[in-house]
Each structure stands twice: as structure tokens, then as C-alpha cells.
Scaffold this active site. Structure first.
Site, short mmCIF file in Angstrom:
data_model
loop_
_atom_site.label_atom_id
_atom_site.label_comp_id
_atom_site.label_asym_id
_atom_site.label_seq_id
_atom_site.Cartn_x
_atom_site.Cartn_y
_atom_site.Cartn_z
N ASP A 114 0.86 -1.18 0.00
CA ASP A 114 0.00 0.00 0.00
C ASP A 114 0.90 1.24 0.00
O ASP A 114 1.31 1.72 -1.06
CB ASP A 114 -0.93 -0.08 1.22
CG ASP A 114 -1.95 1.04 1.27
OD1 ASP A 114 -1.96 1.89 0.37
OD2 ASP A 114 -2.75 1.07 2.22
N THR A 118 5.76 -0.49 5.50
CA THR A 118 6.09 -1.76 6.15
C THR A 118 7.34 -2.36 5.50
O THR A 118 8.28 -2.78 6.17
CB THR A 118 4.91 -2.76 6.03
OG1 THR A 118 3.71 -2.08 6.38
CG2 THR A 118 5.12 -3.97 6.92
N LEU A 119 7.33 -2.38 4.16
CA LEU A 119 8.45 -2.99 3.44
C LEU A 119 9.75 -2.21 3.58
O LEU A 119 10.81 -2.81 3.70
CB LEU A 119 8.10 -3.15 1.96
CG LEU A 119 7.15 -4.32 1.67
CD1 LEU A 119 6.79 -4.33 0.20
CD2 LEU A 119 7.79 -5.64 2.07
P1 IMP Z 1 1.88 -0.39 3.85
O1 IMP Z 1 2.94 -0.35 4.90
O2 IMP Z 1 1.06 0.86 3.82
O3 IMP Z 1 2.42 -0.74 2.46
O4 IMP Z 1 0.82 -1.48 4.28
C1 IMP Z 1 0.97 -2.81 3.98
C2 IMP Z 1 0.07 -3.66 4.85
O5 IMP Z 1 -1.17 -3.01 5.10
C3 IMP Z 1 -0.29 -4.95 4.15
O6 IMP Z 1 0.61 -5.97 4.46
C4 IMP Z 1 -1.68 -5.24 4.68
O7 IMP Z 1 -1.61 -5.99 5.86
C5 IMP Z 1 -2.25 -3.89 4.97
N1 IMP Z 1 -3.11 -3.42 3.85
C6 IMP Z 1 -2.84 -2.46 2.95
N2 IMP Z 1 -3.85 -2.31 2.07
C7 IMP Z 1 -4.78 -3.22 2.42
C8 IMP Z 1 -6.07 -3.59 1.88
O8 IMP Z 1 -6.57 -3.07 0.87
N3 IMP Z 1 -6.72 -4.59 2.53
C9 IMP Z 1 -6.22 -5.23 3.63
N4 IMP Z 1 -5.02 -4.93 4.14
C10 IMP Z 1 -4.31 -3.93 3.56
#
Ligand code: IMP
Ligand code: MG
Length: 185
Positions: A114, A118-119
Site C-alpha cells: 500500500d 512496512t516494506l
Molecule cells: P503499507 O505499509 O502501507 O504498504 O501497508 C501494507 C500492509 O497493510 C499490508 O501488508 C496489509 O496488511 C495492509 N493493507 C494495505 N492495504 C490493504 C487492503 O486493501 N486490505 C487489507 N489490508 C491492507
């Protein structure tokens, strides 16, 4: 599946779906292609497939069965969203893999990218442990990840910016067990 069938799905706790984005057969088809891509990308060396829990657990279990070469599996647990539909950016490591990463090909498997926060955090941490290579495989990618400093080498699907559930993805811990990927109403 008809709209009536969706409403009747007892797994949905009475929530309505906007639509099914990928059904089980389509997911199986794409995961098998990804497995072949990954097999070809690692002709030699030790491969450690690192699943990011909990979201990747179904994808990872299907994916490793489509990778036709030796590999080991371990997991990472990071926590960022809580019960919100919006990323907080607060990434907390709850479980760190016990497997030695030094000299191995590491494939980090994520359900969905997203914001990429996190990555970013996890890649930094894993890179410091001297892997032979370090790549990301994400089932879904929202491509709004301007903050992600690393390429995602293997991507299942580029998805629109809507909140998705099923096939491992949750909303407040529900709906991970849906065999399809859907957007919530
Ligand atoms: P980031 O750190 O914003 O990239 O978030 C990644 C994490 O958020 C993913 O591993 C998911 O657990 C959660 N996430 C992001 N988008 C969604 C979604 O559309 N549905 C469910 N979980 C999401
Ligand atoms: Mg989640």
C-alpha cells in the site's frame, strides 16, 4: 457468483461486498505463473521464502507449492495497521525469523503493498543481515507506494486504490479466509 450469493456468504458477517475482484480460479492461475517465474529466477543457491504474517499466509502456502526447486520457509511478523483501514506508518516487529539469512537468496512475500512503509522498514533490517539477494514478491500492489524505496520484483496484480479483503487480507482480522479477493462496501 451472483450478488445474492455474495450477500448469503456466511463468512461476511453481514457485510456487503462491492465486487469480487479476483475469484479463486483466477488467483490459482496467477499464483502458478508467479511460481514458474520465481523458479526460473533462482537457478542456484539457497532460497529462503520469508512470509510476512499474517496477511501472506494463504498466498505463501499456495505459492511455495508452485516453486519447483529446493527452498526453506520462515516468517516475519510486523504490525502496522491495527483496526484502521489507513496505514499508521508505525511498523513494529513482533517476530523475527530465526533462520540464518547470510549468503541466502531471500524472497520476502507480502500480501499487498500500500504505502510501502512496512516494506521499507523490513528491507532495511533484512539487508543488514548480508543475504546473497533480497527481493519482494507481493500478490497485490496498489502502485501508490511513493514511499517504497525498493523494487517489487514479483507482482501478482496491480490493483486499484480500494480496500480489499480475502485470500489472507483482513479488515480488523475478519475475512482472511475468503477464497476470493473482494472489495468491501
Ligand atoms: P503499507 O505499509 O502501507 O504498504 O501497508 C501494507 C500492509 O497493510 C499490508 O501488508 C496489509 O496488511 C495492509 N493493507 C494495505 N492495504 C490493504 C487492503 O486493501 N486490505 C487489507 N489490508 C491492507
Ligand atoms: Mg492487515
Amino acid at each position: 457468483m451472483s450478488v445474492n450469493a455474495l450477500i448469503a456468504d456466511p463468512r461476511l458477517e453481514g457485510r456487503a461486498l462491492k465486487r469480487i475482484v479476483y475469484d479463486a480460479a483466477e488467483i490459482a492461475r496467477r499464483v502458478s505463473e508467479l511460481g514458474a517465474e520465481i523458479t526460473a529466477a533462482y537457478p542456484d543457491g539457497e532460497l529462503l521464502v520469508l512470509g510476512l504474517l499474517k496477511g501472506s499466509f494463504i498466498f505463501l502456502s499456495d505459492l511455495v507449492r508452485q516453486i519447483n526447486r529446493p527452498l526453506h520457509v520462515d516468517f516475519l511478523v510486523a504490525s502496522s495497521y491495527g483496526e484502521s483501514m489507513v496505514s499508521s506508518g508505525n511498523v513494529r516487529l513482533v517476530y523475527d525469523p530465526e533462520t540464518e539469512l547470510d549468503g541466502k537468496h531471500i524472497l520476502l512475500v507480502e500480501d499487498i503493498v500500500d504505502t510501502g512503509r512496512t516494506l521499507n522498514r523490513l528491507m532495511e533490517l533484512l539487508q543488514a543481515r548480508n543475504p546473497r539477494s533480497l527481493e519482494i514478491c507481493a500478490l497485490l500492489h496498489k502502485h501508490i507506494a511513493e514511499e517504497l524505496k525498493y523494487d517489487t520484483k514479483f507482482i501478482g496484480y496491480d490493483v486499484p486504490h480500494e480496500f480489499l479483503v480475502g485470500y489472507g487480507l483482513d479488515h480488523a482480522e475478519s475475512f482472511r479466509h475468503l477464497p476470493y479477493i473482494a472489495s468491501l462496501q
